[in-house]
Scaffold this active site. Structure first.
Site, PDB file in Angstrom:
ATOM      1  N   GLU A  93      -8.586   0.066   3.712  1.00 12.00           N
ATOM      2  CA  GLU A  93      -7.227  -0.008   4.234  1.00 12.00           C
ATOM      3  C   GLU A  93      -7.207  -0.783   5.542  1.00 12.00           C
ATOM      4  OE1 GLU A  93      -5.916   4.021   4.750  1.00 12.00           O
ATOM      5  OE2 GLU A  93      -7.712   4.574   5.864  1.00 12.00           O
ATOM      6  N   LYS A 133       0.552  -3.417  -9.734  1.00 13.42           N
ATOM      7  CA  LYS A 133       1.585  -2.387  -9.782  1.00 13.42           C
ATOM      8  C   LYS A 133       2.344  -2.357 -11.109  1.00 13.42           C
ATOM      9  CE  LYS A 133       1.689  -0.543  -5.510  1.00 13.42           C
ATOM     10  NZ  LYS A 133       1.681   0.906  -5.217  1.00 13.42           N
ATOM     11  N   SER A 140      -5.752  -6.998  -5.491  1.00  8.16           N
ATOM     12  CA  SER A 140      -4.622  -6.216  -5.990  1.00  8.16           C
ATOM     13  C   SER A 140      -3.342  -6.999  -6.206  1.00  8.16           C
ATOM     14  CB  SER A 140      -4.348  -5.043  -5.046  1.00  8.16           C
ATOM     15  OG  SER A 140      -4.080  -5.509  -3.734  1.00  8.16           O
ATOM     16  N   SER A 179       7.695  -1.380  -0.491  1.00  8.00           N
ATOM     17  CA  SER A 179       7.761  -2.552   0.383  1.00  8.00           C
ATOM     18  C   SER A 179       7.779  -3.850  -0.409  1.00  8.00           C
ATOM     19  CB  SER A 179       6.562  -2.561   1.331  1.00  8.00           C
ATOM     20  OG  SER A 179       5.356  -2.686   0.600  1.00  8.00           O
ATOM     21  N   ASP A 229      -4.948   5.992   7.923  1.00  7.86           N
ATOM     22  CA  ASP A 229      -4.661   7.385   7.578  1.00  7.86           C
ATOM     23  C   ASP A 229      -5.555   7.891   6.458  1.00  7.86           C
ATOM     24  OD1 ASP A 229      -2.610   7.280   4.881  1.00  7.86           O
ATOM     25  OD2 ASP A 229      -2.817   5.473   6.067  1.00  7.86           O
ATOM     26  N   GLY A 252      -3.887   1.003  10.173  1.00  2.00           N
ATOM     27  CA  GLY A 252      -3.294   2.127   9.448  1.00  2.00           C
ATOM     28  C   GLY A 252      -4.338   2.882   8.656  1.00  2.00           C
TER      29      GLY A 252
END
Length: 320
Positions: free
Chosen positions: A205, A54, A305, A79, A211, A209
């Protein structure tokens, strides 16, 4: 539809990040190569500054602020890993940072965000809308909102990790990337398509979750309730317009992994490779293990990650 970033934007981001982001190592494991019958190359973003990929997107975005934006400051919601990334990048660039974090965010991530100089404001991730709160802070105080994933500069910065991976490992047959809101996956797809055109790109994922998987297969962005999973970095409710635009164009498929599979991968990294990888960071590897029959004889990239997991929680998960 806003203009999607391109690989040229990733290259520009790489220039801005030079001297600030770590060029993280690409590691291999003879044990896992034998297990899968393939060559795996792990891009260790758990060893990036603040412990996750990130930092790349956050620093790239903040480095493009004009003088007014720098003086007023930045606001974001996260988060944990994007929160730390914005806080650290803002500190390096002399920009005030306000970070909206869920009250139940991992203690280590919240402490680190404050330690990097971010002003932390908490909210309830299960009952409050973080995006609405972020917009309110931005409008009321004149702050620039930099979301965790659906932002061209964030996507371009994240794409530099896959760029470095392919530059070092060479062309790949497949690339597995964790998927939350899609910043890392969409940025990685830009780099992989440019540098390794035949590479099959997979997003992974949490099973709880999915999505992104639903969105990918229906062709429309699907919204879900906040999923309950140990992969806290992927507890997103939907993909972004920009990230989905790139994902649906470039990605081969979106896969899922269970919490139990993530713990097994964390244990492997800790025991065999001496790496601390957080649950979200294990998503790509978990899916590659499941797909091993179709990966035999192939060159496979896996992006780890992040490594920001509370040590008490890490020990509890590995002992379970």
């Amino acid at each position: 539809m806003p203009t999607l970033p391109t690989y040229d934007d990733v290259c520009a981001a790489a220039t801005r990040l030079r001297g600030f982001a770590h060029r993280t190592p690409v590691l291999t494991s003879r044990t896992i190569d034998l297990e899968l019958g393939a060559q795996l190359f792990f891009k260790c973003e758990n060893l990036q500054r603040m412990g996750a990929f990130k930092f790349r997107g956050a620093f790239n975005a903040l480095s493009r602020f004009d003088e007014r934006q720098r003086k007023a400051g930045v606001v974001t919601f996260s988060s944990g890993n994007h929160a730390q990334a914005i806080a650290l990048s803002a500190s390096l660039l002399g920009i005030p940072a306000t970070i909206l974090m869920p009250a139940d965010a991992p203690a280590a991530k919240m402490a680190a965000t404050r330690g990097y100089g971010g002003k932390v404001v908490t909210y309830d991730r299960y009952t409050e809308d973080r995006e609405a709160i972020g917009r309110e802070w931005s409008e009321r105080q004149g702050l620039t909102l930099i979301p965790p994933y659906d932002h061209a500069d964030v996507i371009s910065g994240q794409g530099t990790a896959a760029r470095e991976l392919i530059e070092e490992a060479g062309e790949l047959d497949a690339l597995f990337t964790p998927l939350g809101g899609g910043g890392l996956l969409s940025g990685s797809a830009l780099s992989a398509r440019a540098l390794s055109p035949r590479c099959e790109i997979y997003g992974v994922e949490p099973e709880a979750g999915n999505d992104g998987q639903q969105s990918f297969r229906t062709g429309d962005i699907v919204h879900i309730d906040t999923p309950r999973t140990i992969a806290d970095g992927a507890q997103t409710q939907h993909l972004g317009a920009l990230t989905f635009g790139i994902i649906r164009r470039e990605v081969k498929d979106v896969l899922t992994a269970t919490d139990d599979q993530l713990v097994e991968c964390m244990r492997f990294f800790a025991e065999r490779m001496k790496l601390v990888v957080e649950p979200t960071g294990c998503l790509g590897f978990a899916a590659a293990r499941v797909m091993q029959d179709s990966l035999k004889g192939r060159r496979v990239g896996v992006i780890l990650s992040g490594g920001n997991v509370d040590i008490v929680r890490l020990c509890a998960l590995l002992a379970s």
